[in-house]
Design a protein around this motif. Structure first.
Motif, PDB file in Angstrom:
ATOM      1  N   UNK A  12      81.896 -45.552-105.244  1.00 40.71           N
ATOM      2  CA  UNK A  12      81.885 -47.018-105.121  1.00 40.71           C
ATOM      3  C   UNK A  12      80.447 -47.518-105.022  1.00 40.71           C
ATOM      4  N   UNK A  13      79.622 -46.849-104.236  1.00 38.67           N
ATOM      5  CA  UNK A  13      78.217 -47.259-104.099  1.00 38.67           C
ATOM      6  C   UNK A  13      77.504 -47.163-105.440  1.00 38.67           C
ATOM      7  N   UNK A  14      77.717 -46.061-106.164  1.00 39.66           N
ATOM      8  CA  UNK A  14      77.099 -45.910-107.490  1.00 39.66           C
ATOM      9  C   UNK A  14      77.584 -47.005-108.432  1.00 39.66           C
ATOM     10  N   UNK A  15      78.876 -47.309-108.394  1.00 39.90           N
ATOM     11  CA  UNK A  15      79.428 -48.344-109.264  1.00 39.90           C
ATOM     12  C   UNK A  15      78.885 -49.728-108.900  1.00 39.90           C
ATOM     13  N   UNK A  16      78.734 -50.005-107.622  1.00 36.65           N
ATOM     14  CA  UNK A  16      78.180 -51.304-107.200  1.00 36.65           C
ATOM     15  C   UNK A  16      76.746 -51.449-107.689  1.00 36.65           C
ATOM     16  N   UNK A  17      75.950 -50.397-107.563  1.00 32.37           N
ATOM     17  CA  UNK A  17      74.560 -50.436-108.050  1.00 32.37           C
ATOM     18  C   UNK A  17      74.546 -50.632-109.561  1.00 32.37           C
ATOM     19  N   UNK A  64      76.836 -52.028-111.468  1.00 34.88           N
ATOM     20  CA  UNK A  64      77.261 -53.386-111.798  1.00 34.88           C
ATOM     21  C   UNK A  64      76.168 -54.390-111.447  1.00 34.88           C
ATOM     22  N   UNK A  65      75.433 -54.142-110.369  1.00 35.62           N
ATOM     23  CA  UNK A  65      74.330 -55.041-110.010  1.00 35.62           C
ATOM     24  C   UNK A  65      73.232 -55.004-111.072  1.00 35.62           C
ATOM     25  N   UNK A  66      73.034 -53.846-111.696  1.00 36.37           N
ATOM     26  CA  UNK A  66      72.013 -53.732-112.744  1.00 36.37           C
ATOM     27  C   UNK A  66      72.471 -54.424-114.025  1.00 36.37           C
ATOM     28  N   UNK A  67      73.711 -54.162-114.440  1.00 32.59           N
ATOM     29  CA  UNK A  67      74.229 -54.744-115.681  1.00 32.59           C
ATOM     30  C   UNK A  67      75.614 -55.307-115.410  1.00 32.59           C
ATOM     31  N   UNK A  68      75.695 -56.614-115.164  1.00 32.64           N
ATOM     32  CA  UNK A  68      76.953 -57.258-114.763  1.00 32.64           C
ATOM     33  C   UNK A  68      77.968 -57.368-115.892  1.00 32.64           C
ATOM     34  N   UNK A  69      77.533 -57.284-117.132  1.00 37.44           N
ATOM     35  CA  UNK A  69      78.437 -57.509-118.254  1.00 37.44           C
ATOM     36  C   UNK A  69      78.916 -56.220-118.914  1.00 37.44           C
ATOM     37  N   UNK A  70      78.623 -55.076-118.332  1.00 36.36           N
ATOM     38  CA  UNK A  70      79.019 -53.807-118.917  1.00 36.36           C
ATOM     39  C   UNK A  70      80.459 -53.490-118.523  1.00 36.36           C
ATOM     40  N   UNK A  71      81.322 -53.300-119.519  1.00 35.93           N
ATOM     41  CA  UNK A  71      82.739 -53.056-119.287  1.00 35.93           C
ATOM     42  C   UNK A  71      82.971 -51.723-118.566  1.00 35.93           C
ATOM     43  N   UNK A  72      82.212 -50.709-118.925  1.00 35.79           N
ATOM     44  CA  UNK A  72      82.398 -49.389-118.322  1.00 35.79           C
ATOM     45  C   UNK A  72      82.029 -49.414-116.845  1.00 35.79           C
ATOM     46  N   UNK A  73      80.939 -50.086-116.494  1.00 31.88           N
ATOM     47  CA  UNK A  73      80.538 -50.169-115.086  1.00 31.88           C
ATOM     48  C   UNK A  73      81.568 -50.954-114.277  1.00 31.88           C
ATOM     49  N   UNK A  74      82.069 -52.037-114.851  1.00 30.64           N
ATOM     50  CA  UNK A  74      83.099 -52.820-114.163  1.00 30.64           C
ATOM     51  C   UNK A  74      84.382 -52.029-113.963  1.00 30.64           C
ATOM     52  N   UNK A  75      84.784 -51.291-114.995  1.00 29.12           N
ATOM     53  CA  UNK A  75      85.977 -50.457-114.882  1.00 29.12           C
ATOM     54  C   UNK A  75      85.781 -49.361-113.842  1.00 29.12           C
ATOM     55  N   UNK A  76      84.593 -48.761-113.826  1.00 32.43           N
ATOM     56  CA  UNK A  76      84.285 -47.733-112.831  1.00 32.43           C
ATOM     57  C   UNK A  76      84.381 -48.302-111.424  1.00 32.43           C
ATOM     58  N   UNK A  77      83.871 -49.504-111.221  1.00 27.12           N
ATOM     59  CA  UNK A  77      83.944 -50.141-109.908  1.00 27.12           C
ATOM     60  C   UNK A  77      85.387 -50.423-109.508  1.00 27.12           C
ATOM     61  N   UNK A  78      86.167 -50.980-110.409  1.00 29.88           N
ATOM     62  CA  UNK A  78      87.555 -51.314-110.090  1.00 29.88           C
ATOM     63  C   UNK A  78      88.363 -50.065-109.769  1.00 29.88           C
ATOM     64  N   UNK A  79      88.247 -49.054-110.619  1.00 31.30           N
ATOM     65  CA  UNK A  79      89.041 -47.846-110.399  1.00 31.30           C
ATOM     66  C   UNK A  79      88.565 -47.071-109.176  1.00 31.30           C
ATOM     67  N   UNK A  80      87.274 -47.063-108.900  1.00 33.08           N
ATOM     68  CA  UNK A  80      86.801 -46.377-107.700  1.00 33.08           C
ATOM     69  C   UNK A  80      87.267 -47.116-106.445  1.00 33.08           C
ATOM     70  N   UNK A  81      87.286 -48.442-106.489  1.00 31.83           N
ATOM     71  CA  UNK A  81      87.801 -49.205-105.348  1.00 31.83           C
ATOM     72  C   UNK A  81      89.300 -48.954-105.148  1.00 31.83           C
ATOM     73  N   UNK A  82      90.060 -48.946-106.246  1.00 29.33           N
ATOM     74  CA  UNK A  82      91.495 -48.689-106.131  1.00 29.33           C
ATOM     75  C   UNK A  82      91.772 -47.299-105.578  1.00 29.33           C
ATOM     76  N   UNK A  83      91.060 -46.296-106.078  1.00 29.91           N
ATOM     77  CA  UNK A  83      91.269 -44.934-105.594  1.00 29.91           C
ATOM     78  C   UNK A  83      90.849 -44.788-104.137  1.00 29.91           C
TER      79      UNK A  83
END
Length: 143
Positions: free
Chosen positions: A13-18, A20-39
């Protein structure tokens, strides 16, 4: 075992948040954040459920078991309501109905998981797998 998984997921989650903070429009980073939060939430729920069920408190046991069912039922209701609101604002397009498709596939998945239980036979197993694939596809598209 579950505690180490929770720590690993929290690190993800921390890696995904960082990311997403670097590139807010990247679909893969957003998906990584969502799925890591859900898991992470699911792993924390399993840890809590294991703790509560070990204490043998009847009321808490029932609440812990009913919590996922209530969350799924609320999500299905909210998505169906959201479809109605979006349909009035956007018209009767396919994209306005995506939330309804997600609610229907969640309902099918809910039925297959909780009401059918074990799946016997190749045809039922195929239908069960197909329902899960449709659910996961619409879930990913909706997110």
């Amino acid at each position: 075992m579950l505690t180490s998984l929770i720590y690993l997921l929290l690190a993800l989650v921390v890696v995904a948040v960082v990311a997403v903070a670097i590139d807010k429009r990247n679909f893969i980073f957003g998906s990584l954040l969502i799925f890591s939060l859900l898991l992470t939430v699911m792993a924390l729920y399993l840890k809590l459920a294991g703790y509560v069920l070990d204490k043998q408190i009847p009321v808490m046991n029932i609440l812990v078991i009913l919590l996922p069912i209530a969350v799924i039922a609320f999500a299905i209701f909210w998505l169906a309501r959201n479809t109605n609101i979006i349909s009035h604002k956007e018209g009767k397009s396919f994209t306005a109905k995506l939330a309804l498709f997600l609610a229907v596939t969640m309902g099918i998945d809910f039925y297959l998981l909780f009401l059918i239980g074990e799946v016997h036979g190749r045809l039922l197993f195929f239908c069960y797998t197909l329902g899960l694939l449709v659910y996961n596809t619409f879930f990913l598209l909706f997110l």
